[in-house]
Design a protein around this motif. Structure first.
Motif, PDB file in Angstrom:
ATOM      1  N   GLN A  16     -11.253   4.702 -11.167  1.00 57.44           N
ATOM      2  CA  GLN A  16     -10.278   5.542 -10.472  1.00 57.44           C
ATOM      3  C   GLN A  16     -10.349   6.947 -11.058  1.00 57.44           C
ATOM      4  O   GLN A  16     -10.121   7.153 -12.247  1.00 57.44           O
ATOM      5  CB  GLN A  16      -8.863   4.978 -10.608  1.00 57.44           C
ATOM      6  N   ILE A  17     -10.655   7.931 -10.204  1.00 60.45           N
ATOM      7  CA  ILE A  17     -10.812   9.302 -10.681  1.00 60.45           C
ATOM      8  C   ILE A  17      -9.662  10.199 -10.247  1.00 60.45           C
ATOM      9  O   ILE A  17      -9.553  11.328 -10.726  1.00 60.45           O
ATOM     10  CB  ILE A  17     -12.155   9.895 -10.216  1.00 60.45           C
ATOM     11  N   GLU A  18      -8.823   9.728  -9.344  1.00 59.96           N
ATOM     12  CA  GLU A  18      -7.641  10.462  -8.899  1.00 59.96           C
ATOM     13  C   GLU A  18      -6.794   9.495  -8.094  1.00 59.96           C
ATOM     14  O   GLU A  18      -7.236   8.400  -7.753  1.00 59.96           O
ATOM     15  CB  GLU A  18      -8.064  11.679  -8.064  1.00 59.96           C
ATOM     16  N   LEU A  19      -5.565   9.875  -7.773  1.00 58.74           N
ATOM     17  CA  LEU A  19      -4.734   9.014  -6.948  1.00 58.74           C
ATOM     18  C   LEU A  19      -5.444   8.740  -5.624  1.00 58.74           C
ATOM     19  O   LEU A  19      -5.805   9.668  -4.894  1.00 58.74           O
ATOM     20  CB  LEU A  19      -3.378   9.682  -6.684  1.00 58.74           C
ATOM     21  N   ASP A  20      -5.710   7.444  -5.335  1.00 61.03           N
ATOM     22  CA  ASP A  20      -6.335   7.005  -4.085  1.00 61.03           C
ATOM     23  C   ASP A  20      -7.780   7.463  -3.944  1.00 61.03           C
ATOM     24  O   ASP A  20      -8.328   7.463  -2.830  1.00 61.03           O
ATOM     25  CB  ASP A  20      -5.523   7.472  -2.872  1.00 61.03           C
ATOM     26  N   ILE A  21      -8.423   7.855  -5.025  1.00 58.56           N
ATOM     27  CA  ILE A  21      -9.837   8.224  -5.008  1.00 58.56           C
ATOM     28  C   ILE A  21     -10.550   7.408  -6.084  1.00 58.56           C
ATOM     29  O   ILE A  21     -10.134   7.407  -7.251  1.00 58.56           O
ATOM     30  CB  ILE A  21     -10.059   9.727  -5.244  1.00 58.56           C
ATOM     31  N   PHE A  22     -11.627   6.725  -5.692  1.00 62.67           N
ATOM     32  CA  PHE A  22     -12.323   5.825  -6.596  1.00 62.67           C
ATOM     33  C   PHE A  22     -13.831   6.120  -6.540  1.00 62.67           C
ATOM     34  O   PHE A  22     -14.339   6.640  -5.549  1.00 62.67           O
ATOM     35  CB  PHE A  22     -12.070   4.363  -6.209  1.00 62.67           C
ATOM     36  N   ARG A  23     -14.505   5.744  -7.614  1.00 67.52           N
ATOM     37  CA  ARG A  23     -15.952   5.966  -7.683  1.00 67.52           C
ATOM     38  C   ARG A  23     -16.652   4.643  -7.961  1.00 67.52           C
ATOM     39  O   ARG A  23     -16.269   3.897  -8.863  1.00 67.52           O
ATOM     40  CB  ARG A  23     -16.289   6.988  -8.767  1.00 67.52           C
ATOM     41  N   GLY A  24     -17.687   4.365  -7.174  1.00 72.54           N
ATOM     42  CA  GLY A  24     -18.489   3.166  -7.366  1.00 72.54           C
ATOM     43  C   GLY A  24     -19.947   3.522  -7.556  1.00 72.54           C
ATOM     44  O   GLY A  24     -20.385   4.609  -7.179  1.00 72.54           O
ATOM     45  N   ALA A  47      -9.168  -0.178  -1.434  1.00 72.70           N
ATOM     46  CA  ALA A  47      -7.946  -0.327  -0.636  1.00 72.70           C
ATOM     47  C   ALA A  47      -6.951  -1.232  -1.344  1.00 72.70           C
ATOM     48  O   ALA A  47      -5.751  -0.936  -1.416  1.00 72.70           O
ATOM     49  CB  ALA A  47      -8.288  -0.886   0.741  1.00 72.70           C
ATOM     50  N   GLY A  48      -7.429  -2.341  -1.884  1.00 73.51           N
ATOM     51  CA  GLY A  48      -6.537  -3.288  -2.541  1.00 73.51           C
ATOM     52  C   GLY A  48      -5.824  -2.703  -3.749  1.00 73.51           C
ATOM     53  O   GLY A  48      -4.705  -3.121  -4.072  1.00 73.51           O
ATOM     54  N   ARG A  49      -6.456  -1.732  -4.404  1.00 72.10           N
ATOM     55  CA  ARG A  49      -5.833  -1.107  -5.572  1.00 72.10           C
ATOM     56  C   ARG A  49      -4.605  -0.278  -5.192  1.00 72.10           C
ATOM     57  O   ARG A  49      -3.839   0.132  -6.061  1.00 72.10           O
ATOM     58  CB  ARG A  49      -6.857  -0.209  -6.273  1.00 72.10           C
ATOM     59  N   THR A  50      -4.419   0.014  -3.893  1.00 72.20           N
ATOM     60  CA  THR A  50      -3.288   0.847  -3.459  1.00 72.20           C
ATOM     61  C   THR A  50      -2.215   0.043  -2.723  1.00 72.20           C
ATOM     62  O   THR A  50      -1.293   0.633  -2.156  1.00 72.20           O
ATOM     63  CB  THR A  50      -3.788   1.963  -2.514  1.00 72.20           C
ATOM     64  N   VAL A  51      -2.323  -1.285  -2.728  1.00 70.39           N
ATOM     65  CA  VAL A  51      -1.432  -2.145  -1.947  1.00 70.39           C
ATOM     66  C   VAL A  51      -0.623  -3.030  -2.889  1.00 70.39           C
ATOM     67  O   VAL A  51      -1.167  -3.543  -3.883  1.00 70.39           O
ATOM     68  CB  VAL A  51      -2.250  -3.009  -0.963  1.00 70.39           C
ATOM     69  N   ARG A  80      -3.405   6.176   2.896  1.00 68.54           N
ATOM     70  CA  ARG A  80      -2.297   5.228   3.058  1.00 68.54           C
ATOM     71  C   ARG A  80      -1.670   5.440   4.443  1.00 68.54           C
ATOM     72  O   ARG A  80      -0.665   6.137   4.586  1.00 68.54           O
ATOM     73  CB  ARG A  80      -1.266   5.432   1.944  1.00 68.54           C
ATOM     74  N   VAL A  81      -2.255   4.804   5.428  1.00 67.76           N
ATOM     75  CA  VAL A  81      -1.849   5.032   6.818  1.00 67.76           C
ATOM     76  C   VAL A  81      -0.424   4.552   7.063  1.00 67.76           C
ATOM     77  O   VAL A  81       0.385   5.240   7.706  1.00 67.76           O
ATOM     78  CB  VAL A  81      -2.823   4.329   7.777  1.00 67.76           C
ATOM     79  N   ARG A  82      -0.091   3.348   6.567  1.00 72.02           N
ATOM     80  CA  ARG A  82       1.241   2.789   6.853  1.00 72.02           C
ATOM     81  C   ARG A  82       1.617   1.758   5.814  1.00 72.02           C
ATOM     82  O   ARG A  82       0.780   0.955   5.380  1.00 72.02           O
ATOM     83  CB  ARG A  82       1.268   2.139   8.244  1.00 72.02           C
ATOM     84  N   ASP A  83       2.882   1.792   5.410  1.00 72.48           N
ATOM     85  CA  ASP A  83       3.471   0.763   4.561  1.00 72.48           C
ATOM     86  C   ASP A  83       4.717   0.256   5.264  1.00 72.48           C
ATOM     87  O   ASP A  83       5.792   0.857   5.158  1.00 72.48           O
ATOM     88  CB  ASP A  83       3.820   1.331   3.184  1.00 72.48           C
ATOM     89  N   ARG A  85       7.325  -3.166   6.597  1.00 70.91           N
ATOM     90  CA  ARG A  85       8.023  -4.260   5.927  1.00 70.91           C
ATOM     91  C   ARG A  85       7.141  -5.489   5.764  1.00 70.91           C
ATOM     92  O   ARG A  85       7.279  -6.239   4.793  1.00 70.91           O
ATOM     93  CB  ARG A  85       9.286  -4.623   6.713  1.00 70.91           C
ATOM     94  N   SER A  86       6.219  -5.702   6.726  1.00 69.95           N
ATOM     95  CA  SER A  86       5.368  -6.892   6.680  1.00 69.95           C
ATOM     96  C   SER A  86       3.886  -6.561   6.565  1.00 69.95           C
ATOM     97  O   SER A  86       3.124  -7.341   5.994  1.00 69.95           O
ATOM     98  CB  SER A  86       5.575  -7.743   7.942  1.00 69.95           C
ATOM     99  N   PHE A  87       3.475  -5.424   7.122  1.00 70.97           N
ATOM    100  CA  PHE A  87       2.062  -5.071   7.160  1.00 70.97           C
ATOM    101  C   PHE A  87       1.814  -3.728   6.469  1.00 70.97           C
ATOM    102  O   PHE A  87       2.656  -2.818   6.523  1.00 70.97           O
ATOM    103  CB  PHE A  87       1.559  -4.988   8.606  1.00 70.97           C
ATOM    104  N   THR A  88       0.663  -3.631   5.853  1.00 75.38           N
ATOM    105  CA  THR A  88       0.215  -2.389   5.221  1.00 75.38           C
ATOM    106  C   THR A  88      -1.175  -2.064   5.755  1.00 75.38           C
ATOM    107  O   THR A  88      -2.039  -2.946   5.826  1.00 75.38           O
ATOM    108  CB  THR A  88       0.155  -2.547   3.688  1.00 75.38           C
TER     109      THR A  88
END
Length: 294
Positions: A16-24, A47-51, A80-83, A85-88
């Motif tokens: 993780q290099i920044e909020l919501d930015i990752f390097r592989g 994606a899973g790291r932000t949920v 982060r398109v949508r958070d 109550r039931s779906f993200t």
């Protein structure tokens, strides 16, 4: 756990290099482009790291836009398109050299009770332990050449057992041509219990044989039919919990091909016959002489 699986798990541990930015990164292999299953798996990890942990991915829809360069890192931007109550919902873009090479939308869902049924029936196939390994099948199909033996001697992260013919076998024996391709696979190690890891590993393995299923329907094989191919888009639906370190039957078929494209569908069943994952992929298939074998 062999070295190839250890390296794969390391590749999936993104920086993780920044909020919501990752390097592989990619394996240190002399290949022309990054394996599509790797990009899809890494994007899903990002994606899973932000949920929140109470939500599990139930579907993904992805497009392969440009070939990936294995020599440089891949940057994954998560939107982060949508958070709800039931779906993200998350949208992930993989970037190299300042351009998008891959995009994915992934949806996560909390556990809910609901109506349940399964109409899909697992094909009747031999048990995986009774089938030869992928390496053994390839040696039989292509001969015991030194370069091939060296390649096949390398450890592989996934143990694959083909029920049907390999594309090379069908290329040499047209009686083996089929639009169906059934493959058992598992990761041959005791993996952690993290459900997302098992989903990510299924996504990685899902891209290995779908294009092969289209080739098998035409008796074509890589390097033998003047054929080039690539994944174009990829969709997966995850129906129930499963483990990637236990045998899964990947039942695949190619219902159509044409206009330099081919469609492949797959269903992953647990050994007990439960449908765990559904997959659909469209791929590019081009024959250099302009004649498609059928």
């Amino acid at each position: 756990m062999n070295s190839a699986l250890k390296e794969l798990l390391d590749l999936l541990d993104l920086e993780q290099i920044e909020l919501d930015i990752f390097r592989g990164r990619s394996p240190e292999e002399r290949i022309q482009r990054v394996f599509g299953g790797q990009v899809a798996a890494q994007a899903l990890v990002a994606a899973g790291r932000t949920v929140p942990g109470d939500r599990m991915v139930h579907s993904l829809h992805a497009y392969f836009i440009r070939p990936g360069d294995p020599a440089v890192p891949i940057i994954y931007n998560v939107d982060r398109v949508r958070d709800g109550r039931s779906f993200t919902t998350r949208r992930i873009t993989a970037i190299q050299h300042g351009k998008a090479i891959f995009s994915m939308s992934a949806s996560f869902h909390i556990h809910e009770e609901g109506v349940s049924h399964q109409a899909a029936v697992m094909p009747a196939v031999p048990e995986p332990e009774t089938l030869p390994t992928f390496q053994q099948r390839m040696l039989t199909a292509l001969g015991d050449e030194p370069a091939l033996r060296e390649w096949l001697s390398r450890p592989r992260p996934v143990d694959s057992r083909y029920v049907n013919a390999l594309p090379w076998e069908a290329y040499r024996d047209p009686s083996l041509i089929s639009p169906e391709n059934h493959v058992w696979f598992r990761y041959d190690a005791d993996l952690p219990d993290d459900p997302l890891l098992h989903i990510v590993l299924a996504a990685y393995a899902s891209d290995f044989t779908l294009v092969d299923t289209v080739l098998l329907a035409h008796g074509m094989a890589w390097g033998a039919s003047n054929v080039t191919g690539a994944s174009l888009d990829h969709a997966m639906w995850f129906h129930r919990p499963f483990r990637a370190d236990e045998w899964l039957l990947y039942a695949q078929e190619s219902p159509w091909s044409g206009n330099a494209r081919g469609l492949a569908r797959g269903q992953m069943f647990t050994a007990s016959g439960q449908l765990a994952v559904s997959v659909v992929q469209e791929c590019m298939i081009r024959v250099s002489d302009g004649v498609t074998k059928s």
